[in-house]
Write a protein that holds these residues in place. Structure first.
Motif, mmCIF file in Angstrom:
data_model
loop_
_atom_site.group_PDB
_atom_site.id
_atom_site.type_symbol
_atom_site.label_atom_id
_atom_site.label_comp_id
_atom_site.label_asym_id
_atom_site.label_seq_id
_atom_site.Cartn_x
_atom_site.Cartn_y
_atom_site.Cartn_z
ATOM 1 N N ASN A 192 -4.755 19.280 42.108
ATOM 2 C CA ASN A 192 -5.919 20.103 41.761
ATOM 3 C C ASN A 192 -7.071 19.652 42.653
ATOM 4 O OD1 ASN A 192 -7.070 17.789 40.644
ATOM 5 N ND2 ASN A 192 -6.561 18.342 38.545
ATOM 6 N N GLU A 195 -7.612 15.851 42.640
ATOM 7 C CA GLU A 195 -6.449 15.141 43.218
ATOM 8 C C GLU A 195 -6.350 15.398 44.727
ATOM 9 O OE1 GLU A 195 -4.038 15.539 38.999
ATOM 10 O OE2 GLU A 195 -3.853 17.067 40.554
ATOM 11 N N LYS A 230 -4.350 23.599 44.413
ATOM 12 C CA LYS A 230 -4.772 24.530 43.367
ATOM 13 C C LYS A 230 -6.279 24.738 43.422
ATOM 14 C CE LYS A 230 -2.641 21.775 40.417
ATOM 15 N NZ LYS A 230 -2.000 21.129 39.266
ATOM 16 N N ALA A 232 -9.582 28.086 43.166
ATOM 17 C CA ALA A 232 -9.937 29.497 42.992
ATOM 18 C C ALA A 232 -8.930 30.382 43.725
ATOM 19 C CB ALA A 232 -11.336 29.736 43.508
ATOM 20 N N ASP A 234 -5.104 29.529 45.512
ATOM 21 C CA ASP A 234 -4.143 28.452 45.774
ATOM 22 C C ASP A 234 -3.787 28.487 47.261
ATOM 23 O OD1 ASP A 234 -4.162 27.774 43.133
ATOM 24 O OD2 ASP A 234 -2.210 28.643 42.647
ATOM 25 N N GLY A 253 -6.933 33.776 35.091
ATOM 26 C CA GLY A 253 -7.898 33.841 33.988
ATOM 27 C C GLY A 253 -9.182 33.141 34.400
ATOM 28 N N CYS A 257 -8.742 25.942 30.983
ATOM 29 C CA CYS A 257 -8.324 24.990 29.948
ATOM 30 C C CYS A 257 -7.207 24.089 30.506
ATOM 31 C CB CYS A 257 -7.846 25.722 28.698
ATOM 32 S SG CYS A 257 -6.769 27.099 29.027
ATOM 33 N N GLY A 258 -7.192 22.856 30.025
ATOM 34 C CA GLY A 258 -6.219 21.875 30.516
ATOM 35 C C GLY A 258 -4.794 22.330 30.252
ATOM 36 N N GLY A 259 -3.916 22.040 31.162
ATOM 37 C CA GLY A 259 -2.501 22.341 30.966
ATOM 38 C C GLY A 259 -1.988 23.467 31.854
ATOM 39 N N ARG A 306 -0.672 32.333 37.859
ATOM 40 C CA ARG A 306 -2.014 32.919 37.845
ATOM 41 C C ARG A 306 -2.017 34.247 37.089
ATOM 42 N NH1 ARG A 306 -5.453 30.638 42.199
ATOM 43 N NH2 ARG A 306 -6.667 32.553 42.132
HETATM 44 N N1 ATP Z 1 -11.078 28.820 39.925
HETATM 45 C C1 ATP Z 1 -9.881 29.276 39.633
HETATM 46 N N2 ATP Z 1 -9.668 30.589 39.487
HETATM 47 C C2 ATP Z 1 -8.470 31.061 39.185
HETATM 48 N N3 ATP Z 1 -7.398 30.279 38.996
HETATM 49 C C3 ATP Z 1 -7.548 28.973 39.123
HETATM 50 C C4 ATP Z 1 -8.779 28.398 39.458
HETATM 51 N N4 ATP Z 1 -8.621 27.066 39.498
HETATM 52 C C5 ATP Z 1 -7.350 26.831 39.222
HETATM 53 N N5 ATP Z 1 -6.707 27.966 38.998
HETATM 54 C C6 ATP Z 1 -5.279 28.128 38.660
HETATM 55 O O1 ATP Z 1 -5.017 27.408 37.471
HETATM 56 C C7 ATP Z 1 -3.793 26.745 37.571
HETATM 57 C C8 ATP Z 1 -4.015 25.278 37.272
HETATM 58 O O2 ATP Z 1 -4.925 24.735 38.202
HETATM 59 P P1 ATP Z 1 -5.867 23.503 37.832
HETATM 60 O O3 ATP Z 1 -6.723 23.232 38.988
HETATM 61 O O4 ATP Z 1 -6.481 23.773 36.518
HETATM 62 O O5 ATP Z 1 -4.745 22.391 37.701
HETATM 63 P P2 ATP Z 1 -4.793 21.012 36.925
HETATM 64 O O6 ATP Z 1 -6.173 20.511 36.841
HETATM 65 O O7 ATP Z 1 -3.790 20.155 37.554
HETATM 66 O O8 ATP Z 1 -4.284 21.447 35.515
HETATM 67 P P3 ATP Z 1 -3.927 20.515 34.283
HETATM 68 O O9 ATP Z 1 -5.005 20.743 33.316
HETATM 69 O O10 ATP Z 1 -2.628 20.999 33.819
HETATM 70 O O11 ATP Z 1 -3.859 19.109 34.780
HETATM 71 C C9 ATP Z 1 -3.264 27.005 38.958
HETATM 72 O O12 ATP Z 1 -2.275 27.996 38.870
HETATM 73 C C10 ATP Z 1 -4.434 27.535 39.720
HETATM 74 O O13 ATP Z 1 -4.021 28.532 40.613
#
Ligand code: ATP
Ligand code: NPW
Length: 831
Positions: A192, A195, A230, A232, A234, A253, A257-259, A306
Motif C-alpha cells: 500500500n 509500504e 495499491k 487511487a 493501482d 469504493g 476501511c481496513g482489510g 476495486r
Molecule cells: N484512493 C483509492 N481509491 C480507490 N481505490 C483504492 C484507493 N486506495 C486503495 N484502493 C484500493 O483498495 C484496495 C486496498 O488498498 P489499500 O491501500 O487500502 O491496501 P492496504 O492498506 O494494504 O489494505 P489493508 O487494510 O487490507 O491492509 C486495493 O484494491 C486498492 O486498489
C-alpha cells in the motif's frame, strides 16, 4: 486505464483512459479489452470438467493474536473469487477465531511460538506441497517467530516453484532482507502507500523519480518481481527482460476501511493459482508466456477487487465494511469478465441465479448519494460483450459443433478479428495490439453474441481462418488471408510437414497423409486441425508450437519441453532412451521405468518410439498423483512399525533408544534414515523385544502406534503408553505361545447319553447368552484407545485401528437377567 509497455531498446506508451468511457477511441478500449482477454485465458472453465482442487488451492500464511480478520479476508475472498480450496496457516492464537468466521476455510494452527523450527518447517513443507499459491502476510504481524516462519515458508515456496503474493507484514520481512525475494519472478508484492514508500527507500529508489515509474524501478530492484502498488490507481509493473506497466483505475469504493488490501491479496492469489493450473496444462492452451502470468494475475485481482469495493460502497455508503465486499466479489467478477465466465447451468434455476448478477441500479436509485459517487457513463458496470481472448486451440476445434469456447467466449467472426488483435508473441507489443485493434470497427467489436450464422461460418474452413498461421491460430484462432505462395511458404516452414501436394500433406509426426480439401490448393486449416489433434495425442510437454512464436518458445522453456526438430531416426530415439536415467532397461518395443518398475510399451511398429514413454513419465513423475499414494504407503509402513514410537511426516521417535530420527527426503515419510537407524539401533529388532524382558516394554504395539500416529506430532495424548504395557503380562500379546509348566488341562467328565443329545442346545444357549451379554453389558468402557480424530482419518485414510471388544459378561449376570433390560438394549438408539 493506461497501458505502458517498453522493451529495452524502445519505449511504447499508449494511454487509454477508461474514465472517458464511450468517448474513448475504440483502439484504447480494445487495448484494455485485449489485456482483460489475456487475463481471461487464466480463468478455468466452469463446466464440470475439473475436479476439486483443479480450480486452485490457495494458502494464506498469516494470522496472529492481533490480526484474525486479515487472513480471513484473504482466504475467503480467494474462495469467493473462485478457487476450490483455501487454507490458512496461522498461529494457534488466531486459529479459533478464523475457524469460527467460516467453515469453508481449512485452518492449520501450525505457527506455534514454542514449536521447534524443524517441526513447523516440516509441516509447512507438507502443506505447501498441496498448494498452487501462497499468500504471505495478511495479519502476519511482526513478532519475530511469525516473521521467521514466514521466511521459512517463503523459502520453501520458492523451492517448490509456487507463485507467491507478499502483502502487509511480509513486506516488512522483504524490507529486512531483500534477498528473500530478489529475482523470484513468480512473486507479486502488493504494497500500500506506506509500504511502498518504505520499500522504495529500502531499495534506494530515488524519491524524485516520476511517481508512475517507481513501481517499475522497485520491480527492477527486486530482480523482476511483479509490483502491484495499491492506491487511487493501482500501478502494476514488472521490469525484467521486458518491461510492462499497467495502471488500473477501475472505479473503487470511496471508503478505505481496513482489510480491502487483504481481499486484493486473496483475489490475486486465486488468479495466480489459476495461472499455475494453466501453466501445468490443466486447462487452456499454454500460449501465454509464464513471465507474464503474475502481471496478468495482478490485473485480474486488482480489477475485480476495486469493482467489488465500488459495488459494496454503492450499497452501504459510509457504513461499508470490508465484509460487505465479500458478497460482491462474485458479482464483480461477472461484471469484469462477463457473466458467462461466472458459470452457467443450462437449467432455468441457474438462470435465475445468474439473474442475481444485476448491474448496479442507476445512480438515482442507489443508496449512496449522488454527491459522493456521481455515476458517469464510464462508471456503469462494464459489460464485456467482446471476447478478445483467443479460445484455446482445443476449444476452437470444438467450435464446429459448439459455438462457445470452454471459457464461454462466443466465437464470432468479429471476435476472431478482435482476438487477432491480441499479440501472439511476447515480441509484439501492446502497440501491435492497439494497431490491430484499430482496424476492427468499434461497433462490430462491441456487439454480436455468438449466433448460428457464426457457428455455421466456423464450420466452414474457407470462410474462417484457413490461412491463419499456427502461431495465430494456436493463440487466438486468427483470420488472415494469404496468397498461395505464402501458404506454400507456411507449409515449408512446418517442421512436421513432408510430401507437400496442393491438396495433401504428410504429417511426419504420425506418418499420416492429411487431406487439405479440394476447394483450394494448400489450404492451411485442415492441416492445423490435424496438428492440434496430433498434439493432443502427445504429452503436453512435447506439444510445442515451434512455428517461431516467441510465446510458444517461452512456454516451452518453462514447461521444460524440447523443441521438436526434424523427425528423429530410430538410432537417435534409441540413444535418447538409453541416455534417459529414468529408463532402467530399454528394448525396441518397451522400456522399464526405474521409478515405478513398470514396463512401458513403446510401439510395435516403430522401434524406440518415444511418445508412450514421454507420456508415462509425465504421469509417473506427477507428484500430485503418484507421490500421494506412495507417501500413504510409507506412512502405513511406519504406522505398523512397532519400533516407531511417535512419528510425523519428517521424524520418527524410536521406541527403543528414544532417539528422534529426522526423515530426510523430498517426500514426507521418506524412511531411508529410519531404516538405517533400525539397523544400528542398540536393540533393533522386534523379536529381541519380545519375551526377553529388557526391550519389550519400549515397543508399543502396532495398534497403539496407529492410534497415536497422526496425533503424536500434534501433541494429542496417547492412551497406551509404555508403562501400560509393562504392567501387562509380557506374553499377553503373543498369538502362539508355548504352554507353561504349571499348565493343567481342564478335567471334564464325558457327557452321558442324554448329555450328548443336549450338547448342541447347550452350545447354542451359551452363544446366545454371550451375545446378549455383549449387547446389554452395562459395563462402562474401559481404557479404550480412541481412534484418531475423524479429521485425521480423512486426511490420512483408514489406518489399522484397534478393534475393541467389550468384555463378555459373567454368567452370574445372566442369571439375574432382567428381560426388560433386554428390550431396552435392542431399542434403536435415540439420536
Ligand atoms: N484512493 C483509492 N481509491 C480507490 N481505490 C483504492 C484507493 N486506495 C486503495 N484502493 C484500493 O483498495 C484496495 C486496498 O488498498 P489499500 O491501500 O487500502 O491496501 P492496504 O492498506 O494494504 O489494505 P489493508 O487494510 O487490507 O491492509 C486495493 O484494491 C486498492 O486498489
Ligand atoms: N481486520 C484485520 O485483521 C486487519 C488486519 N490488518 C493487518 O494489520 C497489519 C498491519 O497492517 P497495516 O497496513 O495497518 O500497517 P500498519 O503498520 O498498522 O500501518 C502503519 C501506518 O502506515 C500508515 N498507512 C497504512 N496504510 C496506509 C495507506 N494505505 N495509506 C497511507 N498510509 C497508510 C498509517 O500511518 P498514519 O500515517 O496514518 O499514521 C498506519 O498507521 C497487517 O498484518 C495487516 O494485514 C490490516 O490488513 C487491516 C485489517
Amino acid at each position: 486505464m493506461v497501458v505502458a509497455r517498453s522493451g529495452h531498446c524502445g519505449h511504447v506508451m499508449t494511454q487509454c483512459c477508461r474514465k472517458l468511457g464511450h468517448q474513448l477511441p475504440s483502439t484504447m478500449a480494445l487495448a484494455w479489452k485485449a489485456l482483460l482477454g489475456q487475463v481471461k485465458q487464466l480463468i478455468p472453465p466452469l463446466d464440470g470438467s475439473l475436479h476439486k482442487g483443479q480450480s486452485g488451492r490457495v494458502g494464506v500464511l498469516g494470522g496472529a493474536l492481533d490480526y484474525t480478520g486479515a487472513p480471513y479476508f484473504a482466504a475467503i475472498s480467494a474462495l469467493r473469487f473462485g478457487c476450490d480450496l483455501s487454507h490458512v496457516l496461522c498461529s494457534p492464537t488466531a486459529a479459533g477465531a478464523i475457524k469460527s468466521y467460516s467453515p469453508d476455510l481449512i485452518v492449520h494452527p501450525i505457527l506455534r511460538e514454542d514449536a521447534p523450527t524443524e517441526h513447523v518447517s516440516s509441516e509447512l513443507k507438507s502443506i505447501l506441497s498441496r498448494l498452487h499459491v501462497l499468500v504471505i502476510g495478511p495479519g502476519l504481524g511482526r513478532e519475530p517467530y511469525m516473521q521467521s516462519f514466514a521466511k521459512i515458508a517463503l523459502s520453501l515456496a520458492k523451492q517448490q516453484g509456487l507463485f507467491v503474493v507478499l502483502d502487509a507484514d511480509a513486506l516488512w520481512l522483504v524490507g529486512q532482507d531483500i534477498s528473500v525475494v530478489k529475482g523470484y519472478r513468480r512473486a507479486v508484492v502488493t504494497p500500500n502507500v506506506a509500504e511502498f514508500a518504505r520499500l522504495s527507500s529500502q531499495l534506494g529508489i530515488d524519491p524524485n523519480s516520476p511517481a508512475d515509474k517507481r513501481a517499475a524501478l522497485v520491480s527492477r530492484a527486486l530482480g523482476g518481481v511483479t509490483v502491484l502498488q495499491k492506491g487511487a490507481k493501482d500501478i502494476i509493473s514488472v521490469d525484467a527482460e521486458h518491461a510492462e506497466t499497467v495502471f488500473v483505475d477501475v472505479e473503487g469504493g470511496l471508503k478505505r476501511c481496513g482489510g480491502q488490501g487483504d481481499i486484493l491479496s486473496g483475489t490475486v492469489g486465486t488468479m495466480l493459482a489459476w495461472a499455475k493450473c494453466y501453466e501445468d496444462g490443466v486447462f487452456g492452451d499454454k500460449s501465454l508466456p509464464t513471465a507474464r502470468l503474475p502481471l496478468l494475475a495482478a490485473i485480474g485481482g486488482s480489477t475485480v477487487t476495486r469493482t467489488a469495493s465500488r459495488r459494496a460502497f454503492s450499497r452501504e455508503g459510509r457504513g461499508v465494511v470490508t465484509q460487505d465486499m465479500l458478497s460482491e466479489v462474485g458479482k464483480a467478477f461477472a461484471e469484469t469478465f462477463g457473466e458467462e465466465l461466472q458459470g452457467k447451468l443450462s437449467s432455468s434455476s441457474e438462470e435465475e441465479k445468474m439473474s442475481d448478477v444485476k448491474p448496479p441500479k442507476p445512480a438515482s436509485s442507489r443508496k449512496t448519494t449522488t454527491a459522493t459517487a456521481p455515476p458517469s457513463p464510464a462508471k456503469q458496470p462494464k459489460k464485456v460483450d467482446v471476447h478478445l481472448p483467443g479460445p484455446s486451440p482445443r476449444s476452437a476445434t470444438a467450435s464446429t459443433s459448439k459455438p462457445e469456447s470452454k471459457t464461454g467466449s462466443p466465437l464470432t467472426k468479429t471476435n476472431i478479428k478482435a482476438i487477432h488483435a491480441r499479440s501472439s508473441s511476447s515480441i509484439s507489443s501492446m502497440k501491435k495490439v492497439l494497431d490491430d485493434g484499430a482496424s476492427a470497427s468499434p461497433s462490430s467489436a462491441t456487439k454480436k453474441p455468438a449466433s448460428t450464422v457464426s457457428r455455421k461460418r466456423m464450420a466452414t474452413p474457407e470462410t474462417v481462418d484457413d490461412n491463419a498461421s499456427v502461431a495465430e491460430s494456436s493463440v487466438m484462432g486468427g483470420a488472415i488471408r494469404r496468397t498461395e505462395a505464402e501458404r506454400i511458404e507456411y507449409f515449408k516452414n512446418q517442421p512436421d510437414c513432408a510430401e507437400l501436394e496442393p491438396h495433401s500433406v504428410k504429417c511426419t509426426r504420425c506418418n499420416k497423409t492429411v487431406s487439405l480439401g479440394r476447394q483450394r490448393p494448400y489450404t492451411v486449416k485442415p492441416w492445423e486441425t490435424h496438428r492440434r489433434k496430433c498434439d493432443q495425442k502427445l504429452p503436453a510437454g512435447s506439444v510445442i508450437d515451434d512455428s517461431a512464436s516467441v510465446v510458444a518458445s517461452e512456454v516451452q522453456s518453462t514447461a521444460g519441453g524440447t523443441p521438436r526438430g526434424p523427425r528423429k531416426t530410430a538410432e537417435e530415439r534409441k540413444a535418447e532412451l538409453e541416455a534417459d536415467e529414468r529408463a532402467e532397461k530399454v528394448s525396441p518395443d518397451q522400456a522399464l521405468c526405474r521409478k515405478c518398475q513398470k514396463w512401458i510399451k513403446l510401439s510395435p511398429k516403430s522401434p524406440y518410439a518415444l511418445a508412450n514413454w514421454t507420456k508415462h513419465q509425465q504421469s509417473c513423475g506427477d507428484e500430485q498423483v503418484s507421490s500421494r499414494v506412495a507417501t500413504a504407503k510409507r506412512k502405513i509402513a511406519l504406522v505398523n512399525d512397532a519400533q516407531a514410537k511417535t512419528k510425523g511426516p519428517r521424524f520418527v521417535e524410536c521406541a527403543i533408544c528414544k532417539a528422534t530420527i529426522e526423515l530426510v527426503g523430498d517426500q514426507d515419510y521418506t524412511l531411508t534414515n529410519w531404516e538405517q537407524h533400525k539397523q544400528t539401533c542398540p536393540a533393533p529388532s522386534t523379536s529381541k523385544a519380545k519375551g526377553k524382558g529388557k526391550n519389550k516394554a519400549a515397543l508399543p504395539t502396532a495398534a497403539s502406534t496407529a492410534a497415536t500416529d497422526a496425533s503424536a506430532s500434534r501433541g494429542v495424548k496417547r492412551r497406551l503408553e509404555d508403562a501400560d504395557l509393562e504392567a501387562e503380562d509380557p506374553d499377553a500379546r503373543e498369538a502362539n505361545r508355548p504352554r507353561k509348566e504349571g499348565y493343567k488341562p481342564v478335567q471334564k467328565e464325558a457327557p452321558g447319553m442324554f448329555g450328548w443329545f443336549l450338547m448342541p442346545f447347550k452350545a447354542f444357549l451359551t452363544g446366545f447368552k454371550e451375545s446378549i451379554g455383549d449387547a446389554a453389558s452395562p459395563e462402562p468402557e474401559q481404557d479404550v484407545d480412541e481412534p484418531n480424530e475423524p479429521e485425521d482419518r480423512d486426511a490420512h485414510g483408514p489406518g489399522p485401528y484397534r478393534a475393541e471388544v467389550a468384555p463378555v459378561p459373567e454368567f452370574t449376570r445372566w442369571k439375574s437377567w432382567d428381560w426388560s433390560q433386554l428390550r431396552c438394549s435392542f431399542r434403536a438408539p435415540d439420536y
